[in-house]
Every structure is written in structure tokens, then in C-alpha cells.
Design an enzyme around this catalytic site. Structure first.
Site, PDB file in Angstrom:
ATOM      1  CE  LYS A   1      36.073  37.866  23.112  1.00 18.75           C
ATOM      2  NZ  LYS A   1      35.999  39.071  23.968  1.00 18.75           N
TER       3      LYS A   1
ATOM      4  NE  ARG B   1      45.254  40.927  21.158  1.00 16.37           N
ATOM      5  CZ  ARG B   1      45.782  40.966  22.364  1.00 16.37           C
ATOM      6  NH1 ARG B   1      46.542  42.003  22.700  1.00 16.37           N
ATOM      7  NH2 ARG B   1      45.566  40.000  23.233  1.00 16.37           N
TER       8      ARG B   1
ATOM      9  CE  LYS C   1      36.880  38.711  29.682  1.00 15.60           C
ATOM     10  NZ  LYS C   1      36.657  39.428  28.407  1.00 15.60           N
TER      11      LYS C   1
ATOM     12  CB  THR D   1      43.831  33.403  28.697  1.00 14.94           C
ATOM     13  OG1 THR D   1      43.290  34.566  28.061  1.00 14.94           O
ATOM     14  CG2 THR D   1      42.798  32.300  28.660  1.00 14.94           C
TER      15      THR D   1
ATOM     16  CG  ASP E   1      34.026  38.175  26.785  1.00 16.65           C
ATOM     17  OD1 ASP E   1      33.722  37.783  27.937  1.00 16.65           O
ATOM     18  OD2 ASP E   1      35.201  38.268  26.380  1.00 16.65           O
TER      19      ASP E   1
ATOM     20  CG  ASP F   1      28.679  44.637  40.859  1.00 19.04           C
ATOM     21  OD1 ASP F   1      28.532  44.682  42.113  1.00 19.04           O
ATOM     22  OD2 ASP F   1      28.833  45.645  40.159  1.00 19.04           O
TER      23      ASP F   1
END
Ligand SMILES: O=c1ccn([C@@H]2O[C@H](COP(=O)(O)O)[C@@H](O)[C@H]2O)c(=O)[nH]1
Length: 243
Positions: free
Chosen positions: A37, A220, A66, A128, A64, A69
Site C-alpha cells: 500500500k 507498523r 483517500k 480506524t 491509498d 473533494d
């Protein structure tokens, strides 16, 4: 290379690093990872060059960015992004019906013009990192969190999107309501041994998969581990316990 197990098929690793050099180092350190990603941090740093790097290594790509607009602007962004031949692309469901529909059409146009497959366009339901308390008190949304996530997913489905990004805690409910053909992509996945950090609605990899996720997005816990290969191995082993 690996043997095409659950992790290799279903885990997307978030390449949240600051530059191309660090990204290449991680990609080469984890040859079993077939799906990466690219998010706001890396894309803002490298631009589309990192997508070429991933393609040259025959990796699948989740771009990704996102988008969030007005319809004309998200349509333009999706048209441009689709030309890169990425596999997954994100837009916020909160852009609204007109923007979601315009995004699908534009992504298709961009891909056709470039002679590549259109990306699967998926909508963010609710980040999330947002808790039920934040939804109510900061965002002033007067719905229970699972109901809000479901409404966003249903809006995306009605508009013709391929699926949504959702927390593992909502995935079972969305799978039941939206059916098997709707893609459910879950970030916020945390093995028991990893730090939750800013993720507020987590489950473990095995729990998320059992609940019905198509893909798990994990960053991570792998990428900042002292030994990323070992973290990947532990997650792969955990997922072998899921039928
Ligand atoms: O609701 C969302 C949407 C996207 N993300 C992204 O997923 C990864 C998660 O990384 P971790 O390091 O495993 O927390 C990250 O790139 C986010 O931008 C999300 O977390 N939640």
C-alpha cells in the site's frame, strides 16, 4: 518467494516510509510480500515513481490517497490515478453520492485511455483511528458507530463502488449486509504482540480474517519491527490457523 499462503494472498503491507530509498529497502527485505500500500506520506514524497518501482518488481499496488473533494475534483484525481494501473484506489464515502459516482466513471475512463485495468475503487467508511466517543463528541455524528459505518458502506455499494475500507470490528456486520462480492479491506489490524498506536478499533489478524475481511492492511507492526521478516513470519503463522 513464498508458497502463496494466506498472508501472501491477503495481507497488504502499508509502505509508510518517507522516501524511495527506504521503500526499496523494505520491499527487498520482504520478498514474500506481494501487495503493498502506497499512502499519502510516500506518494507525496516520491510521486508516481514508487509505483513504477513496485511494478518493475511485479507487486500489486493499493494506492491509498483517500480522495475527499467535490465531484469534479475527485473525478479528475481518479482519472489520473487510474492511469497508473494500480489494483486498489481509495476515496472517502463522505464525498457523497455524486462524487462517488463521478469517481467510478472517471477511474474507468482513465484506465481505458491508458490501456490498463481499472482499479477497484473502495470507499473509506470511517477511519480506524476514530473511536465511538470521537464520532459522537468531536464529529457530532448522532448515530452509533457500527450503524454509521454500515450507512457509509451501503452508500458506497449503492453508488457502484467495489468495496470499502472498514475496521475489523465492523467487518462481520458489513459482510453479512453487503454480501460476499463486496470487497472489505481492513486496516487497524494488530497482532497481540504489537502496539495499537493511533488505531482505535482493532482486532488481531486471525480475528479480522475470521470475521470476513478480504484483505488485511498491516503497517507498523511489520515495518517498524526490529526484524520485519520475523514480524511477517509471525503474522503468516497466525493466519494459517484460520480456515
Ligand atoms: O481507516 C483507515 C484507512 C486507512 N488506514 C491506513 O492503513 C495503514 C495502517 O497502518 P498501521 O501502521 O498498521 O496502523 C496506514 O497506512 C493508514 O493510512 C488506516 O489505518 N485506517
Amino acid at each position: 518467494m513464498g508458497n502463496g499462503g494466506q498472508a501472501e494472498q491477503r495481507v497488504i503491507v502499508a509502505l509508510d516510509v518517507p522516501d524511495e530509498q527506504s521503500a526499496i529497502a523494505l520491499i527487498d527485505q520482504l520478498p514474500q510480500v506481494g501487495f503493498w500500500k502506497v499512502g499519502l506520506e510516500l506518494f507525496t514524497s516520491t510521486g508516481p515513481k514508487i509505483l513504477e518501482v513496485l511494478k518493475s518488481k511485479e507487486k500489486r499496488i493499493f494506492l491509498d490517497l483517500k480522495f475527499d473533494d467535490i465531484p469534479n475534483t475527485v473525478a479528475g484525481a481518479c482519472r489520473s490515478a487510474a492511469r497508473y494501473g494500480v489494483d486498489l484506489l481509495t476515496i472517502h464515502a463522505t464525498c457523497g453520492r455524486d462524487a462517488l459516482k463521478a469517481a467510478i466513471e472517471a477511474a474507468h475512463e482513465g484506465a481505458v485511455k491508458a490501456g490498463v485495468q481499472p482499479p477497484k475503487l473502495i470507499a473509506i467508511t470511517l477511519l480506524t483511528s476514530i473511536s465511538a466517543r470521537q464520532l459522537a463528541f468531536d464529529l457530532k455524528i448522532p448515530l452509533e458507530l457500527p450503524e454509521y459505518a454500515l450507512e457509509m458502506a451501503l452508500l458506497a455499494q449503492e453508488c457502484g463502488l467495489d468495496g470499502v475500507v472498514c475496521s475489523p470490528q465492523e467487518v462481520a456486520q458489513l459482510r453479512e449486509t453487503c454480501g460476499d462480492r463486496f470487497l472489505l479491506v481492513c486496516p487497524g489490524v494488530r497482532p497481540t504482540w504489537a502496539d495499537n498506536a493511533d488505531q482505535k478499533r482493532s482486532l488481531t489478524p486471525a480475528q479480522a480474517m475470521k470475521a470476513g475481511a478480504d484483505y488485511l492492511v498491516i503497517g507498523r507492526p511489520i515495518t517498524t519491527a526490529t526484524e520485519p521478516e520475523l514480524a511477517w513470519k509471525r503474522i503468516s503463522e497466525e493466519l494459517t490457523t484460520v480456515a
